[in-house]
Design an enzyme around this catalytic site. Structure first.
Site, short mmCIF file in Angstrom:
data_model
loop_
_atom_site.label_atom_id
_atom_site.label_comp_id
_atom_site.label_asym_id
_atom_site.label_seq_id
_atom_site.Cartn_x
_atom_site.Cartn_y
_atom_site.Cartn_z
N ASP C 298 7.81 5.48 89.72
CA ASP C 298 7.70 4.30 88.88
C ASP C 298 7.97 4.70 87.45
OD1 ASP C 298 7.23 1.97 90.29
OD2 ASP C 298 5.23 2.66 90.84
N THR C 372 4.26 -20.38 75.08
CA THR C 372 5.03 -20.17 73.85
C THR C 372 5.86 -18.91 73.91
OG1 THR C 372 3.22 -18.99 72.85
CG2 THR C 372 3.32 -21.35 72.45
N SER C 375 3.77 -14.58 69.59
CA SER C 375 2.45 -14.49 68.95
C SER C 375 2.69 -14.41 67.45
CB SER C 375 1.72 -13.25 69.45
OG SER C 375 2.46 -12.09 69.09
#
Lengths: 187, 560, 686
Positions: C298, C372, C375
């Site tokens: 990974d 949204t 930030s």
């Protein structure tokens, strides 16, 4: 079972082709191309009697003939129907004993040592050759027995000598039977 | 100098010849049927000879069964032919009946491609026995070996079907052995070799002595004996007999024919498996062993006959006892090594009369039995050592050992070591038995002390390696010798064929793994060294004590 | 469990091991090891020989003692390896003996001793409780201290559902209450299995070990044949070889070195895995890891540091870089994500901007939401209405934000965004109301030394494949930077499984790490599956190893241990066989000096084989036997530590090992035997 049937068929096929066919082919070829050697390179007298074979040593004990290498073939040696070597180890005392019986026959001494092949039996007991050196070693005896000069005999030996291996083998050999035939004819 | 050139030319020349031969053998034994119209025609012919069964593909077990059935039949047919020779034709010299134990030994010997002879050909055998029994077996037993190698190679190439034994047998017989035999036999005929069905010639010598000169269809017989690593002579003393080896040239031709097909087999193996570089590594390892043994033999044979040491005999020539002058000084030891590296066993000098350490070289050849080895089976034997080397070397590089992408695991190791154990067992155990029982062993010997021991050791080494040469002084036509060597020959023939085939079958069934930088390479010099070391160690550790009690003891006793 | 290397000859291990060496003389145990069994039988025969032999009793007694030592030394090696494993396991075991579990049966709580828990039992754990068994959290959330097994002091969160539900027996709950369903059979937990494995009680031979045992047994048989046949050979050569001498020869020839150390090597391999805080389910798994061809790793946490870091500010036209940095810093002040913090750090590094307090500025933080997808902060200069709104986020989100505020998204910024993406980095666009200020470049940071590590792996013949959820562009760029051989972008668990099957179909062995439940099929499919300890129980069941540290890089260590294990076996086998040459030259001349002699007592010609010029036949034989016994002890450290593994390619490793253990194995005993012979002579022991 299937394997067995196939096996039997193949036994027949291979025998016919590889034994009968192949042997016949080579036999035919030999008869055609080399009829003499195919029969064993036999030497016949003028009368058609077989004297021996170019390839097979024969026993000579008379001083007037050149002698071949010792033979372990058959009971008395030089048996061309039962070829064999001595199969003694080169370290064997039996060989020493055998050599001790041969040495006086040639009259070898420390000053005039015997060429080793005259004391050593050949592999099949039928080696038809000795070296030119070993033939010359015997020339004196043969010349004396035949009333010839040693030079004459030596000359004959040199004529007969040949180098079978060319550059790979420096030794020159003579065929004892052929040499002896030549001696008889030279008379 | 001449000697080095002579040896290099024979061995090197044959090695060069073996390359195209390997190509032809691959074409013959494992043809690409889709592309070769000729091969297809031959296959149809072979089906005609062998029946419909020949069209079936066999797995390794079926292949082995077919091979065994055919070989049993080979044994039975030859046994009967020899057994009834006195009643059969082609017997101009009226040869009589032979003891059953000797027939058993002879049939076993020729079936197993050994050709150990406890009889003397010109004394005992009729022409029919020589041709239809012995020469026939020289063809089909050699073909069995080549067929088995082809099957094993197919397995290692990953094919689950190993081909069809009966087709392979015919391919080997008719497409490999027969053509080469015809060519070589013709050359032998030109070289002055007898080829006749007439009986013995009766001569009266110059001194008036009667001499019976045995002869026969020698050229045909001799040729297949040489090229098929059979080695059984038409005459008792084999190729020392002037009729079996008349000139310097026939001797060279003989030397070449001994190693030609065994060398070609390595390339054929490489081509079927598709790993020519691996085959090349194996070839070089074999070549190194070959040259090492030749050097040893030629070196030790330069010492003059020890028995003549203190006599008025010239000491400037090497040992001549048991040798023929026409072949030259190096030919004897060279042939001795060639014939025992391969499982041929024909001789052009008497091995019993070789100097002690020279005599060790043929024995080493038979103990290792992988220096090109018998036709087909030499490479099969080598495969056992490859399995072992791959297993140990594979571990040393930190992976589960793999050969050609297939893992060597417990089953493969087990089969390989059983074969190697059998190899040691069939030499050491019977030799021990005959050493301990003087009536069987000591009383049949032609020499005493260490050399006598060598005679026994050699006999079983030869039987076990399916070689057939002998320290011929041994009086071996006795019931114990016939029975034991006969049994050893058969077991030592089929165990090392069946087990490698089983390994190949088992490997073929495995998932093939990809090769990477972490995989043990079997195509480089390092692996060559590993393989060399494995063969040397297994051989030396198994046979050193026996060698010490035989040739080495004799050498230390007499030759220092 | 500490990583502290234990001294090889720790007395607390050596002491009991000596005792165990004697206990292991039980023939029923010995017969499992054919080589040592034959040695023991030989030792017994020689002991009998002390009483039956005519003269030379002292010599035979000497032989017998050293033959017994040979057996004991081999047993000692095994006991040492087991002892080290046990010591490791004891730490683990200690914590499970005393635990009483609070079982939930029929809705009521009752006390059940931990070892009696059944699979499927429900257990309650509250703050302070030790979790009694491996299981899955089915209710609640808690912080758990797993320091006992991982050595990591920071507590971890375990909660029901999802990928962090698995708990391990022996760890301690620090807060809250959870209900756990026990997932292991009685006595079948990871720890129990591992303890049993290292203790040797349940050790089953691995496939390669079985194959090697067969080889060694066959060699033993061959040498038995060699020695047995010498007796009748002696009859011919008019020499009597005594049984003790034949036994001495046999024991020297059979591969006692590797035979004696074989099981120790295997146990030590397991032990080394355990020392790296990895629990292996079987020796087979450890061995298989040496064969790995492909590693699936990974990206996050293994190859990269796990978090993206800001590395550069790219201004929009007409904006000062300092201003962009300032706005970026403001927007990130309250952003506790690693990315956010890295922006603050970058701003400070580049422009010396110190962090400011949010409330001083009158700013409120606008957190990231899925709707949204950005930030930022709202600055309230004068009361409640936000005057300035600073936002950072993905390009599309900010474009929407700017355009909805009435501004335009500059072409140049879009170009920068594309460029950054193409580099494999992540662009964060910063905007202040309707003005687009510029782009922050976030980048995955590849861990130090990974490139070298992958190069090593490549030399070992192992390909690494990076797995990531990133888009192919990003993935490709990180893959290039990290030096992996291949990558899978936007990989789903199904993709992973498919990839593993593909590689396997091409004949490769695949290892992977995984933690989530959805990794379980892939873990099960992989030849070596290392589950993270933080992972789900499903993942842990599917893999054949569990990494207690949950460090995916560990896979590389495991591969090396697997390789070392097999290499050690191969090297010692070679060494053992190579030794035989010298032993032949020591013993055979001594024995064969009596052959082919006319009168007894005379020394035969074969005495000349004594190239080492040993003192006497007796000292020669004894020296070989003593060397043979001592070499086992001398090689115990190698067996326990494993021989050094270097990623230099198979051919080079083989050359190296052949040189050291092959050639060295031929030479060393010549020196050793001669030395022992000199010592024996000097001490008048013979």
């Amino acid at each position: 079972m299937k394997s067995l049937i196939a096996s039997i068929r193949l036994v027949i096929a291979t025998m016919l082709i590889c034994v009968a066919g192949y042997t016949a082919l080579i036999l035919g070829l030999a008869r055609l191309v080399t009829p003499d050697t195919a029969e064993g390179s036999l030497i016949k007298s003028a009368g058609g009697k077989i004297i021996g074979s170019h390839l097979i040593a024969q026993k000579f004990t008379q001083p007037r003939y050149f002698w071949p290498r010792p033979s372990a073939a058959g009971k008395d040696g030089y048996d061309a129907s039962s070829a064999s070597g001595s199969n003694k180890s080169p370290t064997s005392s039996d060989l020493t004993e055998r050599a001790k019986t041969i040495i006086p026959q040639y009259g070898a001494t420390a000053e005039k040592p015997l060429p080793p092949e005259l004391a050593a039996a050949s592999g099949g007991g039928l080696d038809p050759h000795i070296t030119e050196h070993a033939a010359l070693y015997q020339a004196e005896r043969v010349a004396k027995a035949r009333g010839l000069s040693q030079a004459q005999v030596e000359e004959l030996v040199r004529q007969q000598a040949f180098a079978p291996g060319g550059i790979f083998m420096p030794d020159r050999l003579v065929n004892v039977l052929e040499l002896n035939l030549a001696l008889d004819q030279a008379r | 100098m001449n000697a080095i050139l002579f040896i290099a030319l024979i061995v090197g020349g044959t090695a060069i010849l073996s390359w195209p031969l390997g190509r032809c053998m691959k074409w013959a034994m494992d043809p690409d049927l889709a592309r070769s119209a000729g091969a297809k025609k031959f296959d149809r012919l072979f089906q005609f000879f062998g029946g419909r069964f020949c069209a079936e593909q066999q797995n390794w077990k079926q292949y082995v069964v077919s091979m065994l059935v055919f070989n049993v039949l080979m044994f039975a047919v030859s046994f009967s032919l020899i057994g009834f020779q006195q009643h059969l034709p082609l017997n101009p010299d009226g040869k009589g009946a032979i003891n059953a134990d000797c027939i058993f030994n002879t049939a076993a010997s020729f079936t197993s491609n050994t050709n150990l002879q406890h009889y003397s050909g010109e004394v005992t055998m009729s022409y029919l026995s020589q041709l239809f029994s012995l020469m026939w077996l020289q063809f089909v037993s050699a073909a069995t070996g080549i067929a088995a190698l082809a099957a094993m190679a197919r397995g290692l190439a990953g094919r689950k079907n190993m081909g069809n034994f009966f087709v392979d047998l015919q391919r080997a017989t008719f497409l490999v052995l027969l053509p080469i035999a015809i060519i070589v036999a013709s050359l032998m005929v030109f070289g002055g070799m007898p080829m006749t069905l007439h009986g013995a010639a009766h001569a009266s010598t110059l001194e008036g002595i009667e001499q019976t000169i045995a002869r026969g269809p020698v050229a045909a017989f001799l040729t297949i004996k040489q090229i098929g690593t059979n080695g059984g002579g038409f005459f008792g003393p084999n190729c020392t007999h002037p009729f079996e080896n008349p000139t310097f040239c026939t001797n060279i031709l003989g030397s070449v024919s001994i190693i030609l097909i065994p060398m070609g087999c390595v390339w054929m193996f490489g081509r079927i498996v598709g790993r020519m570089r691996h085959a090349a590594v194996v070839f070089v390892v074999m070549l190194v062993f070959l040259f090492a043994k030749i050097s040893g033999a030629v070196w030790f044979e330069q010492a003059p006959t020890e028995a003549f040491a203190n006599l008025p005999i010239e000491q400037n020539v090497g040992n001549l006892e048991g040798k023929e002058l026409r072949f030259g000084a190096t030919a004897g030891p060279l042939w001795a090594v060639l014939t025992t590296c391969t499982s041929n066993g024909s001789v052009d000098c008497m091995h019993d009369s070789l100097n002690p350490m020279t005599g060790l070289m043929p024995m080493i050849g038979m103990w290792l039995n992988t220096t090109f080895g018998g036709v087909g089976v030499g490479m099969i034997n080598m495969f056992l050592y490859i399995v072992l080397a791959v297993f140990v070397a594979g571990m040393m590089v930190g992976r589960t050992p793999e050969f050609l992408g297939r893992r060597i695991e417990a089953r493969e190791v087990k089969l390989a070591v059983i074969a190697l154990f059998a190899h040691a067992l069939f030499v050491l155990a019977p030799t021990a038995l005959f050493a301990a029982i003087p009536d069987w062993g000591a009383k049949t010997l032609n020499n005493t002390g260490p050399h006598g021991f060598s005679e026994m050791l050699y006999e079983f080494s030869s039987a076990n390696a399916n070689n057939g040469s002998g320290f011929e002084g041994l009086g071996d036509n006795t019931i114990p010798w016939n029975v034991f060597t006969g049994t050893v020959m058969l077991l030592a023939r089929f165990i090392p064929i069946i087990l490698p085939l089983a390994i190949a079958g088992s490997l073929a069934a495995k998932r093939q793994t990809a090769e990477s930088a972490g995989t043990l390479g079997v195509e480089d010099g390092t692996f060559g060294v590993m393989l060399f070391g494995t063969i040397l160690f297994v051989g030396a550790l198994t046979f050193f004590p026996a060698a010490a009690l035989g040739p080495i003891a004799e050498h230390l006793q007499f030759m220092r | 469990m500490s990583q502290k290397p234990r001294s090889l000859f720790d007395w607390s291990i050596v002491g009991p091991a000596i005792g165990d060496a004697f206990k292991k003389l039980n023939p029923r145990l010995m017969v499992k090891n054919p080589v040592m069994f034959v040695t023991m039988v030989g030792a017994a025969l020689t002991t009998i020989g002390i009483f039956t032999s005519a003269g030379e009793r002292g010599f035979v007694a000497h032989l017998a003692i050293w033959l017994w030592f040979t057996v004991l030394f081999a047993n000692f090696a095994e006991a040492m390896a087991e002892g080290r494993g046990k010591a490791q396991a004891a730490t683990l075991r200690r914590m499970r003996t005393t635990t009483m579990a609070r079982g939930l049966r029929n809705g009521r709580e009752e006390k059940i001793p931990a070892p009696d828990l059944q699979k499927g039992d429900l257990v309650v754990c509250e703050a302070g409780d030790v979790i009694p068994a491996d299981g899955d959290v089915i209710e609640g959330i808690a912080s758990v201290d797993e320091a006992a097994i991982t050595g990591e002091s920071a507590p971890v969160i375990r909660e029901s559902g999802g990928d962090r539900s698995a708990v391990t027996g022996g760890t301690r709950v620090l807060s809250d209450r959870i209900v756990i369903r026990v997932t292991m059979e009685k006595g079948q937990g990871f720890l129990e299995r591992m303890i049993a494995l290292v203790e040797g009680a349940q050790r089953q031979k691995t496939p390669n070990e079985i194959a090697l045992t067969i080889l060694l047994a066959a060699l033993t048989l061959i040498f038995l044949l060699v020695c047995v046949t010498l007796k009748p050979f002696g009859v011919y050569a008019s020499a009597v070889f005594s049984v003790p001498v034949l036994v001495a020869l046999l024991v020297c020839l059979i591969p006692t070195t590797i035979g004696g150390l074989l099981s120790a090597i295997g146990i030590a391999g397991m032990d080394r895995v355990l020392r790296r805080n990895v629990l292996a389910m079987s020796g087979r798994a450890v061995e298989a890891s040496g064969d790995i061809d492909v590693l699936l790793l990974d990206k996050t946490g293994t190859i990269t540091l796990g978090n993206r870091m800001a590395i550069a500010f790219h201004v929009a036209p007409g904006v000062e870089e300092g201003y962009l940095a300032g706005a970026s810093q403001l927007s990130s002040l309250a952003d506790e994500t690693p990315e956010g913090r890295s922006v603050v750090i970058l701003a400070k590094e580049k422009f010396g901007l110190r962090a400011r307090e949010m409330h001083e500025l009158g700013a409120t933080f606008v957190p990231f939401t899925a709707q949204t997808r950005m930030s930022g902060v709202d600055l309230h200069a004068n009361g409640t209405e936000p005057t300035i709104r600073i936002r950072k986020g993905a390009a599309e989100s900010i474009q929407n934000f700017v355009e909805s505020s009435g501004g335009a998204f500059p072409q140049a910024v879009q170009k920068t965004v594309d460029e950054v993406s193409r580099r494999g980095a992540t662009p964060l666009v910063v905007a202040e109301d309707r003005q687009t200020l510029g782009v922050i470049e976030l980048k995955d940071i590849v861990k130090g030394g990974m490139k070298e590590r992958f190069a090593h792996l490549r030399k070992m013949g192992i390909r690494t494949v990076m797995i990531t959820g990133d888009n192919p562009l990003t993935a490709g760029s990180i893959a290039a930077e990290a030096g992996v051989d291949d990558f899978m972008a936007q990989a789903t668990p199904e993709d992973k499984l498919e990839r593993i099957r593909n590689e396997q179909a091409q004949g490769r062995l695949v290892a992977m790490t995984g933690d989530g439940t959805n990794d379980a099929p892939a873990l099960a499919q992989a030849d070596v599956g290392v589950a993270m300890n933080t992972g789900t129980q499903a993942a842990r069941e599917a893999g054949n190893m569990v990494d207690l540290d949950s460090n995916p890089t560990k896979l590389i260590d495991i591969v090396e241990i697997g390789k070392q294990l097999i290499m050690t076996r191969g090297a010692l086998t070679t060494f053992s066989l190579a030794n035989d040459v010298a032993k032949y030259f020591a013993i055979l001349p001594a024995m064969f000096a009596a052959t082919y002699v006319a009168t007894a007592g005379q020394r035969g010609q074969l005495a000349a084989l004594d190239i080492m010029h040993l003192h006497s036949p007796e000292s020669a034989i004894l020296s070989a036997v003593i060397f043979n016994a001592l070499i086992i002890i001398a090689l115990v450290p190698i067996a326990l530590r494993g021989i050094a593994y270097r990623p230099i390619g198979a051919a080079a490793i083989l050359r190296r090992n052949l040189l050291i253990y092959g050639v060295g194995g031929v030479i060393v005993p010549f020196i050793g035997i001669k030395l022992i012979d000199m010592i024996l002579t000097a001490l008048h022991l013979i």
